[in-house]
Scaffold this active site. Structure first.
Site, PDB file in Angstrom:
ATOM      1  N   GLU A 172       0.809  -1.219   0.000  1.00  0.00           N
ATOM      2  CA  GLU A 172       0.000   0.000   0.000  1.00  0.00           C
ATOM      3  C   GLU A 172       0.841   1.266   0.000  1.00  0.00           C
ATOM      4  O   GLU A 172       0.533   2.240  -0.681  1.00  0.00           O
ATOM      5  CB  GLU A 172      -0.890   0.017   1.235  1.00  0.00           C
ATOM      6  CG  GLU A 172      -2.320  -0.304   0.907  1.00  0.00           C
ATOM      7  CD  GLU A 172      -3.162  -0.396   2.157  1.00  0.00           C
ATOM      8  OE1 GLU A 172      -3.179   0.589   2.914  1.00  0.00           O
ATOM      9  OE2 GLU A 172      -3.765  -1.465   2.370  1.00  0.00           O
ATOM     10  N   MET A 211      10.955  54.920  31.855  1.00  0.00           N
ATOM     11  CA  MET A 211      12.270  55.568  31.846  1.00  0.00           C
ATOM     12  C   MET A 211      12.603  56.208  33.200  1.00  0.00           C
ATOM     13  O   MET A 211      13.193  57.287  33.255  1.00  0.00           O
ATOM     14  CB  MET A 211      12.326  56.660  30.752  1.00  0.00           C
ATOM     15  CG  MET A 211      12.069  56.110  29.371  1.00  0.00           C
ATOM     16  SD  MET A 211      11.865  57.386  28.106  1.00  0.00           S
ATOM     17  CE  MET A 211      10.139  57.805  28.273  1.00  0.00           C
ATOM     18  N   THR A 246       1.623  48.304  25.134  1.00  0.00           N
ATOM     19  CA  THR A 246       2.607  49.181  25.763  1.00  0.00           C
ATOM     20  C   THR A 246       3.215  48.492  26.991  1.00  0.00           C
ATOM     21  O   THR A 246       2.602  47.589  27.574  1.00  0.00           O
ATOM     22  CB  THR A 246       1.954  50.523  26.138  1.00  0.00           C
ATOM     23  OG1 THR A 246       2.984  51.414  26.541  1.00  0.00           O
ATOM     24  CG2 THR A 246       0.931  50.373  27.258  1.00  0.00           C
ATOM     25  N   ALA A 247       4.433  48.921  27.324  1.00  0.00           N
ATOM     26  CA  ALA A 247       5.152  48.264  28.418  1.00  0.00           C
ATOM     27  C   ALA A 247       4.292  48.162  29.677  1.00  0.00           C
ATOM     28  O   ALA A 247       4.225  47.100  30.306  1.00  0.00           O
ATOM     29  CB  ALA A 247       6.444  49.008  28.709  1.00  0.00           C
ATOM     30  N   PRO A 252       7.756  -8.591  -6.532  1.00  0.00           N
ATOM     31  CA  PRO A 252       7.367  -9.951  -6.916  1.00  0.00           C
ATOM     32  C   PRO A 252       5.846 -10.055  -7.039  1.00  0.00           C
ATOM     33  O   PRO A 252       5.318 -10.718  -7.918  1.00  0.00           O
ATOM     34  CB  PRO A 252       7.871 -10.820  -5.773  1.00  0.00           C
ATOM     35  CG  PRO A 252       8.829  -9.986  -5.001  1.00  0.00           C
ATOM     36  CD  PRO A 252       8.530  -8.551  -5.288  1.00  0.00           C
ATOM     37  N   GLY A 270      10.507  43.186  31.274  1.00  0.00           N
ATOM     38  CA  GLY A 270       9.252  42.447  31.413  1.00  0.00           C
ATOM     39  C   GLY A 270       8.861  41.683  30.162  1.00  0.00           C
ATOM     40  O   GLY A 270       9.173  42.103  29.052  1.00  0.00           O
ATOM     41  N   LYS A 280      19.104  54.151  19.988  1.00  0.00           N
ATOM     42  CA  LYS A 280      18.292  54.746  21.037  1.00  0.00           C
ATOM     43  C   LYS A 280      18.446  53.982  22.321  1.00  0.00           C
ATOM     44  O   LYS A 280      17.798  52.979  22.552  1.00  0.00           O
ATOM     45  CB  LYS A 280      16.811  54.768  20.653  1.00  0.00           C
ATOM     46  CG  LYS A 280      16.433  55.980  19.886  1.00  0.00           C
ATOM     47  CD  LYS A 280      14.999  56.297  20.178  1.00  0.00           C
ATOM     48  CE  LYS A 280      14.598  57.532  19.425  1.00  0.00           C
ATOM     49  NZ  LYS A 280      13.183  57.739  19.451  1.00  0.00           N
ATOM     50  N   ASP A 292       4.049  50.532  22.352  1.00  0.00           N
ATOM     51  CA  ASP A 292       3.107  51.216  21.474  1.00  0.00           C
ATOM     52  C   ASP A 292       3.793  52.479  20.934  1.00  0.00           C
ATOM     53  O   ASP A 292       4.402  53.223  21.703  1.00  0.00           O
ATOM     54  CB  ASP A 292       1.856  51.598  22.270  1.00  0.00           C
ATOM     55  CG  ASP A 292       0.820  52.252  21.391  1.00  0.00           C
ATOM     56  OD1 ASP A 292      -0.159  51.580  21.035  1.00  0.00           O
ATOM     57  OD2 ASP A 292       0.985  53.452  21.041  1.00  0.00           O
ATOM     58  N   PRO A 322       6.155  44.721  24.279  1.00  0.00           N
ATOM     59  CA  PRO A 322       7.231  44.873  25.253  1.00  0.00           C
ATOM     60  C   PRO A 322       8.369  43.863  25.133  1.00  0.00           C
ATOM     61  O   PRO A 322       9.367  43.992  25.818  1.00  0.00           O
ATOM     62  CB  PRO A 322       6.501  44.700  26.587  1.00  0.00           C
ATOM     63  CG  PRO A 322       5.307  43.879  26.270  1.00  0.00           C
ATOM     64  CD  PRO A 322       4.925  44.166  24.852  1.00  0.00           C
ATOM     65  N   ASP A 338      14.870  49.882  16.880  1.00  0.00           N
ATOM     66  CA  ASP A 338      15.811  50.313  17.905  1.00  0.00           C
ATOM     67  C   ASP A 338      15.934  49.233  18.966  1.00  0.00           C
ATOM     68  O   ASP A 338      15.339  48.173  18.843  1.00  0.00           O
ATOM     69  CB  ASP A 338      15.437  51.684  18.477  1.00  0.00           C
ATOM     70  CG  ASP A 338      13.972  51.781  18.779  1.00  0.00           C
ATOM     71  OD1 ASP A 338      13.475  50.917  19.521  1.00  0.00           O
ATOM     72  OD2 ASP A 338      13.317  52.709  18.247  1.00  0.00           O
TER      73      ASP A 338
END
Ligand code: SAH
Length: 464
Positions: free
Chosen positions: A22, A380, A328-329, A43, A409, A267, A300, A222, A245
């Site tokens: 098969e 920051m 966003t973070a 065969p 994070g 950055k 973001d 993030p 960055d």
């Protein structure tokens, strides 16, 4: 890559299948589907072969002479000696050979395929786990409409016409992408081929090669690649140039189109590799060259991301752009640290502020920040940590207010360093958190003792 993926043209070429069971029949059928002239040697043949037209059956034991003139050979007998012999002889003669279920004896392996001819997608695990490859195929089977075969045939028919009209390969690729992602493809998939063709020809007529540059300002979240949006991923696959960055994690940059040019624009705090106006100028220049430019930003783009400044310049030059929000973070990092930013018992409001020091001080409305039942997230802020903790206490928050620093994070380097407004600066000096870090202040921070769920050690692949 353990194997080189290639698609072989076997139309009208003699291909040999050794075996009469098969599995041999299944392999012979695939070869037949690809237009090969198939000979099967065994065969005796199982019932499966009975109703198959087009396969020449040779009811003999395998002999070396059966390999004469073969373009490729597949051994699918249940006799491992025969399989080994076929493999050895084929290799001697440089005939590509596949032995079913014996990767060691193969010079090529057969992938699992999704057939939307002329569109064919092959899946291979390099022999590691054929089941996994088949599962992946199964997933894709459900996502790719059957009509894609017709769509590919439609493109094949018009390919030369388009090529003659648009000679620049890059512009041509963009033309096709627009066709395949827009109403023309929809028409085609809906079965209206004549209309689709008319629309394509009309678009071709109006093609103005120089005007296709655009910029995608995309939030990459993030760090954890799983937190990208579908749209971000789709645009990452389209871009010709990627400007990123160091807030964008490496696994995410790696997900951009393979042959896209990647430009690192740096950055870091106090170490801007490229000044902002040079970044803006780069975006403009590449877009004006007709490229699709992906500006990838951490988190973001519109939250402490200077996204606004970048697109202002684009708007000034009349360059089309779109903005894709990212997680966003504050949101991503808080989730992964088990800190709900709002909570009925602890915080009815949440405020995002930048703790970036300007000339050594932070010019913030401390009275508005130091309010009860409010979570404060400082972006920051690490370098100003001492100042900001002291200021919040000075403006009325209890010194015992919980506060945390979350390092990197959502990645495998995530660390949550907790204390209070009084103790955190001292703890940070000992723990020395690594950038990027986010500072979260408020009663909700204490909840992370109970709610932390993320195990950074298991977050493979999300390193920066
Ligand atoms: N546009 C980004 C923020 C850029 S400002 C966003 O929406 O997230 C850069 C700051 O973001 C860093 O100094 C740090 O405070 C924060 N940040 C970004 N990614 C982070 C991460 N994975 N963990 C902790 N803080 C992060």
């Amino acid at each position: 890559m353990d194997f080189l993926p290639v698609f072989m043209n076997v139309k009208g070429r003699p291909c040999l299948v050794v075996g009469g069971g098969e599995v041999a029949h299944r392999k012979a059928s695939v070869l037949l589907d690809a237009g090969a002239t198939v000979k099967a040697v065994a065969p005796e043949f199982s019932a499966a072969f009975g109703d198959q037209q087009g396969i020449e059956r040779v009811a003999e034991r395998f002999r070396p002479a059966h390999l004469d003139g073969a373009t490729l050979v597949i051994a699918a007998t249940d006799d491992s000696d025969v399989n080994r012999e076929v493999s050895r002889l084929a290799r001697e003669r440089n005939i590509p050979v596949n032995v079913v279920d014996s990767p060691d004896l193969c010079t090529f392996i057969m992938p699992s395929i999704m057939d939307r001819s002329p569109l064919v997608v092959a899946f291979s695990s390099g022999g590691a786990s054929p089941v996994l490859a088949r599962m992946l195929r199964g997933k894709l089977e459900t996502m790719v409409p059957q009509g894609y075969g017709r769509l590919a045939a439609f493109c094949a028919r018009l390919r030369d016409t388009v090529k003659a009209r648009i000679t620049n390969p890059q512009t041509r690729r963009i033309f096709w992408e627009n066709v395949l992602e827009g109403p023309i493809a929809e028409k085609m998939l809906a079965g209206d081929e004549a209309d689709a063709e008319a629309m394509l020809l009309e678009r071709l007529e109006n093609e103005n090669a120089a005007q296709h540059g655009e910029v995608y300002l995309v939030g990459a979240g993030p760090g954890d690649p799983d937190l990208l949006t579908f749209r971000a991923l789709r645009l990452m696959q389209k871009a010709d140039v990627v400007l990123y960055d160091n807030l964008v994690s490496k696994p995410i940059v790696d997900m951009a189109r393979r042959d896209a040019a990647r430009i690192f624009v740096g950055k870091q705090r106090d170490n801007h590799t490229l000044p902002q106006d040079e970044i803006n100028a780069l975006l403009v220049r590449h877009a004006k060259e007709g490229k699709r430019v992906l500006r990838l930003k951490g988190g973001d783009p519109f939250i402490f991301g200077r996204g606004g400044e970048e697109i202002e310049t684009l708007a000034g030059h009349g360059i089309p752009f779109q903005v894709v929000p990212g997680i966003t973070a504050a949101s991503g990092v808080a989730s992964y640290a088990g800190i709900p930013l709002t909570h009925r018992d602890y915080a009815q409001a949440c405020i995002f502020v930048t703790g970036h020091l300007k000339d050594g001080s932070m010019n913030l409305d401390w009275g508005a920040l130091a309010r009860p039942k409010q979570t404060i997230v400082f972006y920051m802020g690490l370098h100003g940590l001492g100042t900001l903790c002291a200021k919040l206490v000075e403006h009325g928050l209890p010194g015992s207010t919980p506060a945390a620093i979350v390092q990197q994070g959502t990645t495998k380097n995530q660390r949550v360093i907790k204390g209070t407004l009084v103790t955190l600066p001292g703890i940070a000096q000992v723990e020395k958190p690594q950038a990027p870090t986010l500072i979260i202040v408020g009663g909700v921070v204490a909840l992370s003792d109970k709610l932390a769920w993320f195990n950074p050690k298991q977050a493979a692949g999300s390193a920066r």
